[in-house]
Enzyme design. Sequence first.
Site, short mmCIF file in Angstrom:
data_model
loop_
_atom_site.label_atom_id
_atom_site.label_comp_id
_atom_site.label_asym_id
_atom_site.label_seq_id
_atom_site.Cartn_x
_atom_site.Cartn_y
_atom_site.Cartn_z
N ASP A 14 8.50 -109.16 2.03
CA ASP A 14 9.63 -109.74 1.30
C ASP A 14 10.91 -109.13 1.86
OD1 ASP A 14 11.11 -111.08 -0.76
OD2 ASP A 14 11.18 -109.22 -1.90
N SER A 15 12.03 -109.69 1.43
CA SER A 15 13.31 -109.13 1.83
C SER A 15 13.56 -107.78 1.15
CB SER A 15 14.44 -110.11 1.46
OG SER A 15 14.36 -110.43 0.09
N CYS A 77 8.26 -114.13 -0.28
CA CYS A 77 9.71 -114.31 -0.39
C CYS A 77 9.94 -115.81 -0.28
CB CYS A 77 10.40 -113.58 0.75
SG CYS A 77 12.16 -113.90 0.89
N GLU A 156 17.76 -105.93 -9.61
CA GLU A 156 17.76 -104.69 -8.82
C GLU A 156 18.47 -103.55 -9.54
OE1 GLU A 156 18.33 -105.13 -4.68
OE2 GLU A 156 16.74 -106.62 -4.61
N CYS A 188 12.20 -117.67 -6.87
CA CYS A 188 12.66 -116.47 -6.19
C CYS A 188 11.78 -115.34 -6.73
CB CYS A 188 14.12 -116.22 -6.51
SG CYS A 188 14.69 -114.60 -5.96
N HIS A 190 12.20 -112.35 -7.36
CA HIS A 190 12.75 -111.43 -8.37
C HIS A 190 12.61 -111.99 -9.79
CE1 HIS A 190 14.67 -109.50 -4.97
NE2 HIS A 190 15.29 -108.62 -5.75
N1 DGL Z 1 13.05 -112.36 -2.16
C1 DGL Z 1 14.06 -113.40 -2.08
C2 DGL Z 1 13.46 -114.74 -2.43
O1 DGL Z 1 12.39 -114.84 -3.01
C3 DGL Z 1 15.23 -113.12 -2.99
C4 DGL Z 1 16.12 -111.98 -2.57
C5 DGL Z 1 16.92 -112.28 -1.33
O2 DGL Z 1 17.91 -113.04 -1.39
O3 DGL Z 1 16.56 -111.77 -0.30
O4 DGL Z 1 14.04 -115.76 -2.11
#
Ligand code: DGL
Length: 275
Positions: A14-15, A77, A156, A188, A190
């Site tokens: 993931d990011s 992600c 976060e 997303c 998160h």
């Molecule tokens: N993990 C990213 C997603 O699911 C969200 C956070 C980001 O913008 O990197 O799209």
Amino acid sequence: MYELHKDAPIGVFDSGVGGLTVAKEIMHQLPDEKIVYFGDTARVPYGSKSRETVTRYSRQIVRFLETHQVKMIVVACNTASAYALDEIEKEIDIPMIGVVRPAVEVASKTTRNGRIGVIATQATIDSQVYSTYIKQISPDMDVIGKACPLFCPLVEEGLLEDPVTDEIARRYLLELVDIGIDTLILGCTHYPLIRKTIARVVGDGVTLVNPAYETARELKEMLLEKDLLTTKKPDLGTDRYRFFVSDGAEKFKTFANSIIKYGILSAKTINIEEY
Ligand code: DGL
């Protein structure tokens, strides 16, 4: 030629921390599997970046995961699933799964009135990946996308249950309720962490679809189908779950331990630009 072994770990990336919601589901649904997780904490967010950049980052992470001999890669992600998955999948011998398709399948079966809301990063909404896939299954469905850029920083900052998060959620979501959606995809990684707030705001008439749960379920099916489910019970004391990040390992570890109760012993920082 890359060899796939049943007892090799599953790569998850993931990011940043959002993909931990997916990793947690995998740990729950596939308790014998080993996981190597990478969170690109130095280069997060992906949600405001271009397709080219997200694809380049994702390719580097895939190369890193290959060095761990992973047998499968979970793109945990939404933004990377939307922008990079289709392209990278063609380049490698490791099976890949993203978080978008599993959620789409469930949402299409869940909706009764054919009106599905999708909340996600700006990049995921701009990619139109959800509406494209939903319309492939059912062309008559209405898909209403809404970017919710403030949700990620709120998560976060740990504001999972907070009046500020409630207020922002109302601003983003009430218009979707007014349009009459009956199903809402948390597009997303998160967002499942604030699903209680989201559920409260949209009310009982809207069913939430959590891609983390659906992805882990589909992953299990894919491993079974490809004869890649592990046959070994994990040895006690081994590093069953390994976490790597591109920056801020200690902060990541603290956050991760607050979400995953399986005990994250260590998180290591690596230089992802080398891959
Ligand atoms: N993990 C990213 C997603 O699911 C969200 C956070 C980001 O913008 O990197 O799209």
